[in-house]
Design an enzyme around this catalytic site. Structure first.
Site, PDB file in Angstrom:
ATOM      1  N   GLU A 259     -13.962   1.908  -0.426  1.00 22.90           N
ATOM      2  CA  GLU A 259     -13.411   2.417   0.830  1.00 22.90           C
ATOM      3  C   GLU A 259     -13.716   3.899   1.024  1.00 22.90           C
ATOM      4  OE1 GLU A 259      -9.192   1.782   0.699  1.00 22.90           O
ATOM      5  OE2 GLU A 259      -8.818   3.722  -0.227  1.00 22.90           O
TER       6      GLU A 259
ATOM      7  N   ASP B 206       0.805  -1.211   0.000  1.00 13.31           N
ATOM      8  CA  ASP B 206       0.000   0.000   0.000  1.00 13.31           C
ATOM      9  C   ASP B 206       0.848   1.275   0.000  1.00 13.31           C
ATOM     10  OD1 ASP B 206      -2.333   1.478   0.021  1.00 13.31           O
ATOM     11  OD2 ASP B 206      -3.119   0.584   1.852  1.00 13.31           O
TER      12      ASP B 206
END
Length: 653
Positions: free
Chosen positions: A459, A404
């Site tokens: 998200e 990430d």
């Protein structure tokens, strides 16, 4: 495995071009004869794209400027050229759209004096070109001229940014090309509406180079913009690494290499974009010899639902008991993976596990139930600790990593992607890149790379109102053209936009339940998340019937209907079963589902469709079953923000 039948045209003998001579033209034509890319070589090199006799891209200059001042493509002197027509196919290790990907194209390759070449291809669904160098040692690429000239000032469907420090998670909008100016840059893919056709621009085979963005060069003109190589960096924390100084060049790289393809999809109808695999076709071939361990599938994910599990005898959170609960859920519904997202390790040190989390015990427990463990990591920490961390993950028996916050695609970070893919593959680890740039071919070279974020996905519903039904039906025609898209669907709390609230700890989605279920057919991701809480899913037995069954890879894809930002209707086959997904924007609509793609005989169609009150309550849906044949036509009634998902099996199976 490659199935090959290649016809090569005789090489074309060329006399050396003299200064001041008329430009010489070399072209490649698509197998269906409808699309041509032509290279004009003179004082500068330009390319033109025509489709069905109409110019889509007017003569557009291209070149590479090297650090020693040479400009490849200026005063170019051809030394030879060859053309060929290729009829080929590839069996992907991970079948994102189709079990067999056709590779049929016309190609022209022009060699130039000075140790370089230009190659162009024309496919039935688009064109591409790339530079090739055959220079000794290394070269410095100071700049690249990549231009795209259209007639008039057409509109583009584009996600905008103003910095090279980006997650590439835009909200998409329609704007005139000349408005992508000032500090604005268009992220790829960028879709241009030229009237009778659509042209989508992106890139493939991005390796050891800088990613491309687009900006206006005036009405009707776009030009490539690239991040220069990082000279100095500053790490603000474990994940945000800012470039504080840059070199005056894009890349220092090998002198003998191919450069990224500049890719232009061409489609007469919007829906045709959904079937194209241009980026995959143009990507480098698989570099792994053993791929038997690579396993796509669905994932029970913890972060989006904030580890909200209830009715359990333990305190839910980042701890071993909670993750065993996720493993039990995954095993019950035959999901091959769970993810341990942020919190399992002490940030900044992948070798330091958070107290209360026993990763080896979770791996052992998961193995006993047929469920693998994937670990989330921050890229910068992984970069600093790659060998010991990946070795530790292998010893534990972890199945993959979710990497990430890269947030950049200058040369150094692109190199990080490739290094991570290679080192993970050496330890039989799959990879999911988040905080990532768009896919650009890496997943073909390293098929252990299963998915990429680079999308404003579910998200964002935790803090934003921008993930609307219109956004959802724009993504298949834009971002998804580049490759797998980890949108992370699966919300079980669903609301119409006027009722939606962004709640970080207890998130919901915009649109209907059927809209969410349809995403598992419409959105392509071989590593597909179930984003909501196991507790929520356990209350939704009928929804879980679909989510348990729906595959993540496909043998065949049919785009049945669709318009950018309005609606989409897709059918995909896995083995003998077909799945259908339909989604609409904030307008209710009726779509016609033509089942002529089915084989002979009776089939059973199980559908999850918007309920009669879905326009008021997004969770309202109904499951229906009916007998159908290839001659059946089904009317799909989609609520505002609605959807439709179906599983079609031969009767008796």
């Amino acid at each position: 495995m490659r199935l090959r039948s290649i016809r090569c045209a005789a090489s074309l003998a060329l006399a050396a071009a003299t200064a001041g001579a008329q430009p010489r033209t070399y072209s490649a034509r698509s197998p269906d004869g409808e699309t041509v890319i032509a290279l004009a070589v003179g004082p500068q090199v330009t390319y033109t794209v025509t489709h069905r006799g109409r110019t889509l891209v007017a003569p557009s200059p291209i070149s590479l400027t090297l650090g020693d001042g040479r400009v490849l493509g200026h005063d170019a002197r051809p030394s030879g050229a060859r053309t060929r027509q290729v009829s080929d196919s590839v069996r992907p290790v991970v079948a994102v759209k189709n079990a067999i990907v056709g590779e049929r194209y016309g190609e022209v390759h022009v060699d130039f004096r000075g140790g370089y070449a230009l190659e162009a291809r024309a496919y039935d669904d688009g064109v591409a070109y790339r530079w090739i160098t055959s220079l000794p040692d290394s070269v410095t690429v100071q700049s690249e001229e990549a231009t795209f000239r259209f007639e008039g000032n057409p509109t583009a469907v584009v996600g905008l940014d103003s910095t090279f420090m980006t997650h590439q998670e835009p909200a998409w909008g329609r704007v005139p090309i000349d408005s992508i100016a000032g500090r604005k840059m268009g992220l790829l893919p960028l879709l241009v509406d030229v009237g009778a056709a659509k042209v989508a621009i992106t890139e493939s085979d991005l390796e050891s180079y800088a990613g491309m963005y687009l900006a206006s060069g005036g009405p009707g003109t776009l030009h490539g913009v690239f991040p220069q190589a990082a000279r100095a960096e500053h790490a603000r924390n474990d994940r945000d690494v800012d470039v504080t100084d840059r070199f005056p060049y894009l890349a220092r790289t090998a002198g003998r290499r191919t450069f990224p393809w500049r890719v232009l999809f061409v489609a007469d109808e919007d829906r045709e974009l959904l079937e194209s695999e241009l980026v995959y076709r143009l990507a480098p071939a698989n570099r792994l010899t053993d791929v038997s361990w690579i396993r796509p599938g669905k994932v029970a994910w913890d972060w989006w639902n904030a580890l909200n599990v209830t009715g359990v005898p333990f305190r839910a959170g980042v701890n071993t008991d909670t993750y065993k609960y996720y493993i039990d859920f995954a095993a019950r519904y035959h999901l091959p993976y769970i993810i341990l997202d942020e919190g399992w390790y002490k940030l900044g040190d992948l070798m330091s596990v958070t107290p209360g989390v026993d990763v080896p015990e979770l791996v052992r427990y998961g193995e006993s139930k047929g469920v693998g463990v994937i670990l989330w990591v921050v890229w910068h920490t992984l970069d600093l600790q790659m060998t010991p961390a990946l070795d530790q993950f292998r010893r534990w028996g972890v199945k993959g990593i979710k990497v990430d916050f890269m947030q950049r695609d200058d040369q150094a970070i692109v190199d990080f992607y490739w290094r991570t893919a290679r080192e993970a593959a050496a330890r039989h680890l799959t990879v999911d890149f988040h905080g990532a740039h768009k896919p650009a071919g890496l997943n073909r070279a390293y098929p252990n790379v299963l998915s990429f974020e680079g999308v404003k996905g579910l998200e964002n519903d935790k803090w934003s109102t921008l993930v609307t039904p219109t956004h959802d039906v724009t993504l298949p025609f834009t971002r998804m053209l580049a490759g797998p898209m980890d949108y992370t669907p699966g919300a079980m709390i669903n609301a119409q936009p006027r009722q939606f609230r962004a709640v970080f700890e207890r998130p919901m989605s915009q649109g209907t339940r059927a809209h969410q279920l349809a995403m598992y057919v419409v959105y392509e991701s071989p590593l597909q998340m179930l984003a909501d809480s196991p507790t929520q899913y356990l209350r939704e037995a009928e929804s879980m019937e679909f989510l348990e069954a729906v595959p993540t890879t496909w043998d065949e894809t049919r785009a049945l209907d669709g318009r950018v930002g309005e609606h989409v209707l897709v059918a995909r086959r896995s083995g003998s079963e077909w799945y259908v997904g339909a989604m609409t924007n904030d307008r209710a609509r009726t779509l016609a589902l033509d089942l002529s793609f089915l084989g002979d005989g009776p089939y059973t169609l199980d559908a999850w469709e918007d309920g009669p009150n879905a326009d008021r309550d997004g969770t309202d849906y109904r499951k229906t079953s009916r007998s159908v044949t290839r001659g059946t036509r089904v009317e799909l009634h989609l609520a505002p923000g609605g959807g439709y998902a179906a599983r079609i099996r031969r009767t008796g199976q």
